[in-house]
Design an enzyme around this catalytic site. Structure first.
Site, PDB file in Angstrom:
ATOM      1  N   ASP A 168      29.908 -91.762 -61.688  1.00 52.79           N
ATOM      2  CA  ASP A 168      28.572 -91.523 -62.238  1.00 52.79           C
ATOM      3  C   ASP A 168      28.597 -91.752 -63.756  1.00 52.79           C
ATOM      4  O   ASP A 168      27.549 -91.735 -64.403  1.00 52.79           O
ATOM      5  CB  ASP A 168      28.055 -90.125 -61.875  1.00 52.79           C
ATOM      6  CG  ASP A 168      28.888 -89.010 -62.458  1.00 52.79           C
ATOM      7  OD1 ASP A 168      30.029 -89.273 -62.886  1.00 52.79           O
ATOM      8  OD2 ASP A 168      28.405 -87.860 -62.474  1.00 52.79           O
ATOM      9  N   SER A 169      29.790 -92.043 -64.310  1.00 50.54           N
ATOM     10  CA  SER A 169      29.881 -92.533 -65.687  1.00 50.54           C
ATOM     11  C   SER A 169      29.145 -93.866 -65.834  1.00 50.54           C
ATOM     12  O   SER A 169      28.953 -94.335 -66.958  1.00 50.54           O
ATOM     13  CB  SER A 169      31.341 -92.653 -66.122  1.00 50.54           C
ATOM     14  OG  SER A 169      32.095 -93.398 -65.183  1.00 50.54           O
ATOM     15  N   ASP A 186      31.424 -91.658 -56.371  1.00 46.76           N
ATOM     16  CA  ASP A 186      31.223 -90.408 -57.104  1.00 46.76           C
ATOM     17  C   ASP A 186      29.846 -89.851 -56.729  1.00 46.76           C
ATOM     18  O   ASP A 186      28.834 -90.544 -56.856  1.00 46.76           O
ATOM     19  CB  ASP A 186      31.272 -90.711 -58.610  1.00 46.76           C
ATOM     20  CG  ASP A 186      31.776 -89.574 -59.456  1.00 46.76           C
ATOM     21  OD1 ASP A 186      32.231 -88.545 -58.907  1.00 46.76           O
ATOM     22  OD2 ASP A 186      31.739 -89.727 -60.700  1.00 46.76           O
ATOM     23  N   GLU A 204      40.487 -83.522 -65.442  1.00 49.23           N
ATOM     24  CA  GLU A 204      39.996 -84.201 -66.643  1.00 49.23           C
ATOM     25  C   GLU A 204      40.142 -83.297 -67.863  1.00 49.23           C
ATOM     26  O   GLU A 204      39.744 -82.126 -67.833  1.00 49.23           O
ATOM     27  CB  GLU A 204      38.529 -84.615 -66.454  1.00 49.23           C
ATOM     28  CG  GLU A 204      37.949 -85.323 -67.680  1.00 49.23           C
ATOM     29  CD  GLU A 204      36.703 -86.157 -67.430  1.00 49.23           C
ATOM     30  OE1 GLU A 204      36.292 -86.278 -66.267  1.00 49.23           O
ATOM     31  OE2 GLU A 204      36.160 -86.684 -68.419  1.00 49.23           O
TER      32      GLU A 204
HETATM   33  N1  LIG Z   1      36.905 -89.874 -68.653  1.00 45.10           N
HETATM   34  C1  LIG Z   1      35.785 -89.820 -69.379  1.00 45.10           C
HETATM   35  N2  LIG Z   1      35.006 -88.720 -69.273  1.00 45.10           N
HETATM   36  C2  LIG Z   1      33.873 -88.635 -70.001  1.00 45.10           C
HETATM   37  O1  LIG Z   1      33.182 -87.617 -69.909  1.00 45.10           O
HETATM   38  C3  LIG Z   1      33.506 -89.740 -70.824  1.00 45.10           C
HETATM   39  C4  LIG Z   1      34.345 -90.846 -70.866  1.00 45.10           C
HETATM   40  N3  LIG Z   1      35.484 -90.869 -70.153  1.00 45.10           N
HETATM   41  N4  LIG Z   1      34.016 -91.945 -71.614  1.00 45.10           N
HETATM   42  C5  LIG Z   1      32.678 -92.118 -72.040  1.00 45.10           C
HETATM   43  C6  LIG Z   1      32.042 -90.844 -72.474  1.00 45.10           C
HETATM   44  C7  LIG Z   1      32.541 -90.406 -73.838  1.00 45.10           C
HETATM   45  N5  LIG Z   1      32.839 -89.020 -73.675  1.00 45.10           N
HETATM   46  C8  LIG Z   1      33.597 -88.307 -74.569  1.00 45.10           C
HETATM   47  C9  LIG Z   1      34.410 -87.258 -74.217  1.00 45.10           C
HETATM   48  C10 LIG Z   1      35.203 -86.616 -75.160  1.00 45.10           C
HETATM   49  C11 LIG Z   1      35.185 -86.997 -76.472  1.00 45.10           C
HETATM   50  C12 LIG Z   1      36.046 -86.353 -77.505  1.00 45.10           C
HETATM   51  O2  LIG Z   1      36.138 -86.838 -78.594  1.00 45.10           O
HETATM   52  N6  LIG Z   1      36.732 -85.257 -77.198  1.00 45.10           N
HETATM   53  C13 LIG Z   1      37.684 -84.605 -78.094  1.00 45.10           C
HETATM   54  C14 LIG Z   1      38.057 -83.226 -77.595  1.00 45.10           C
HETATM   55  C15 LIG Z   1      36.904 -82.278 -77.433  1.00 45.10           C
HETATM   56  C16 LIG Z   1      36.172 -82.003 -78.730  1.00 45.10           C
HETATM   57  O3  LIG Z   1      36.809 -81.587 -79.704  1.00 45.10           O
HETATM   58  O4  LIG Z   1      34.945 -82.210 -78.698  1.00 45.10           O
HETATM   59  C17 LIG Z   1      38.972 -85.391 -78.165  1.00 45.10           C
HETATM   60  O5  LIG Z   1      39.611 -85.348 -79.211  1.00 45.10           O
HETATM   61  O6  LIG Z   1      39.350 -86.063 -77.168  1.00 45.10           O
HETATM   62  C18 LIG Z   1      34.338 -88.054 -76.839  1.00 45.10           C
HETATM   63  C19 LIG Z   1      33.557 -88.685 -75.886  1.00 45.10           C
HETATM   64  C20 LIG Z   1      32.273 -88.555 -72.467  1.00 45.10           C
HETATM   65  N7  LIG Z   1      32.340 -89.716 -71.594  1.00 45.10           N
HETATM   66  C1  LIG Z   2      35.950 -89.829 -65.458  1.00 40.91           C
HETATM   67  C2  LIG Z   2      35.890 -89.877 -63.969  1.00 40.91           C
HETATM   68  C3  LIG Z   2      36.787 -88.845 -63.357  1.00 40.91           C
HETATM   69  C4  LIG Z   2      34.484 -89.748 -63.435  1.00 40.91           C
HETATM   70  O1  LIG Z   2      34.110 -88.812 -62.778  1.00 40.91           O
HETATM   71  C5  LIG Z   2      33.529 -90.844 -63.731  1.00 40.91           C
HETATM   72  O2  LIG Z   2      33.928 -91.886 -64.269  1.00 40.91           O
HETATM   73  O3  LIG Z   2      32.354 -90.668 -63.404  1.00 40.91           O
HETATM   74 MG   LIG Z   3      32.025 -88.743 -62.546  1.00 44.02          MG
END
Ligand SMILES: Nc1nc(=O)c2c([nH]1)NC[C@@H]1CN(c3ccc(C(=O)N[C@@H](CCC(=O)O)C(=O)O)cc3)CN21
Ligand SMILES: CC(C)C(=O)C(=O)O
Ligand SMILES: [Mg+2]
Length: 272
Positions: free
Chosen positions: A50-51, A89, A188
């Site tokens: 669902d990403s 998903d 995750e």
């Molecule tokens: N595997 C995955 N799960 C996601 O939810 C996700 C992706 N990929 N890729 C695309 C977007 C981008 N997302 C994210 C998720 C985490 C951070 C992030 O920077 N997290 C910090 C830790 C948490 C914090 O301090 O906010 C990090 O350093 O990894 C950025 C974008 C969410 N999305």
């Molecule tokens: C990050 C993975 C586990 C996911 O659920 C997605 O890509 O939707």
């Molecule tokens: Mg998902």
């Protein structure tokens, strides 16, 4: 393989991989072209995540994604692979009300897409849904730790399973999904030591998305992994290509060529 027939990856191969210490690799995919490329490269499973909400449909979160958005994408991926196990998903709002809703959604994905398994988020809170879907003969991949569909409840992209009550919750979720019959569990954004402990305590294989190296397998969002995602990407992502730069260069070269009258030339035009 003889006559081009490739042996499919099955859920039992996930279990065998854990028992034999062979790593499993997965990527997301949302279309036939990338699915075919990743499958021929030897990826073990493809998740039609669902990403797609972020990466295909342009939403900020996965919350608006519907079953009807994902069905054609999942069909495209399932139709393009010969070997990889394809996981559908289940989106936010398609399974939470209970086991009946979860089974109804799982049936739609299995009947309408050709996927080989479904995935849903949640440990203890989703155990009854997993149990019902598995009882109908549909393999379920569970997803615990950071669960993007509940990002507002979790307070953003926050690491889960940190020392203390976080570890206890993670372990409870892991055992709940194993007991409910999940064939594998995605973790995750979990500290590597916590994911290691879960992997040791469970019989079923574990898949890491930012959960360190001590799991049975690894999974990444393909657009992150290929350097196509613009904006913030999580620390756990390793970029294996720079597709955004490549496409930017290609677009600029094309624009410049057309402006200069260099494209199309005789080689790329038809004679009368
Ligand atoms: N595997 C995955 N799960 C996601 O939810 C996700 C992706 N990929 N890729 C695309 C977007 C981008 N997302 C994210 C998720 C985490 C951070 C992030 O920077 N997290 C910090 C830790 C948490 C914090 O301090 O906010 C990090 O350093 O990894 C950025 C974008 C969410 N999305
Ligand atoms: C990050 C993975 C586990 C996911 O659920 C997605 O890509 O939707
Ligand atoms: Mg998902």
């Amino acid at each position: 393989m003889a006559d081009g027939v490739v042996k499919r990856v099955r859920t039992r191969h996930f279990q065998n991989a854990k028992e034999q210490g062979i790593p499993i690799t997965g990527l997301t995919s949302y279309d036939a072209l990338t699915a075919g490329i990743f499958d021929r490269a030897g990826i073990d499973f493809l998740l039609v995540g669902d990403s797609a909400g972020n990466n295909v449909l342009g939403y900020d979160t996965t919350l608006p994604v519907t079953i009807d958005h994902l069905i054609p994408l999942t069909r495209a991926v399932a139709g393009a692979v010969q070997r990889a196990l394809v996981v559908a998903d289940m989106p936010f709002g398609s399974y939470e009300t209970g086991p009946d809703e979860a089974l109804h959604t799982a049936f739609r994905f299995m009947k309408e897409t050709g996927a080989h398994a479904v995935k849903l988020e949640g440990g203890v809170r989703s155990a009854e849904q997993i149990r019902r879907v598995v009882a109908a003969g549909i393999p379920v991949m569970a997803h615990i730790g950071f669960t993007p569909q509940s990002e507002h409840q979790l307070g953003g992209h926050v690491i889960q399973g940190r020392a203390g009550s976080g570890v206890e919750q993670l372990l409870a979720d892991a055992h709940a999904v194993e007991d409910a019959g999940a064939f594998a569990v995605v973790m995750e954004m979990v500290p590597a030591e916590a994911a290691k402990r879960v992997t040791e305590e469970l019989r079923i294989p574990t898949i890491s998305v930012g959960a360190g190296p001590h799991t049975t397998g690894q999974l990444l969002v393909w657009t992150d992994w290929a350097g196509l995602t613009t904006g913030r990407i999580p620390k756990f992502v390793k970029k294996y290509a720079e597709l955004a730069e490549i496409l930017d260069g290609a677009a600029k070269a094309y624009i410049a060529d057309v402006a200069a009258g260099a494209y199309p030339d005789a080689e790329h035009s038809y004679d009368g």
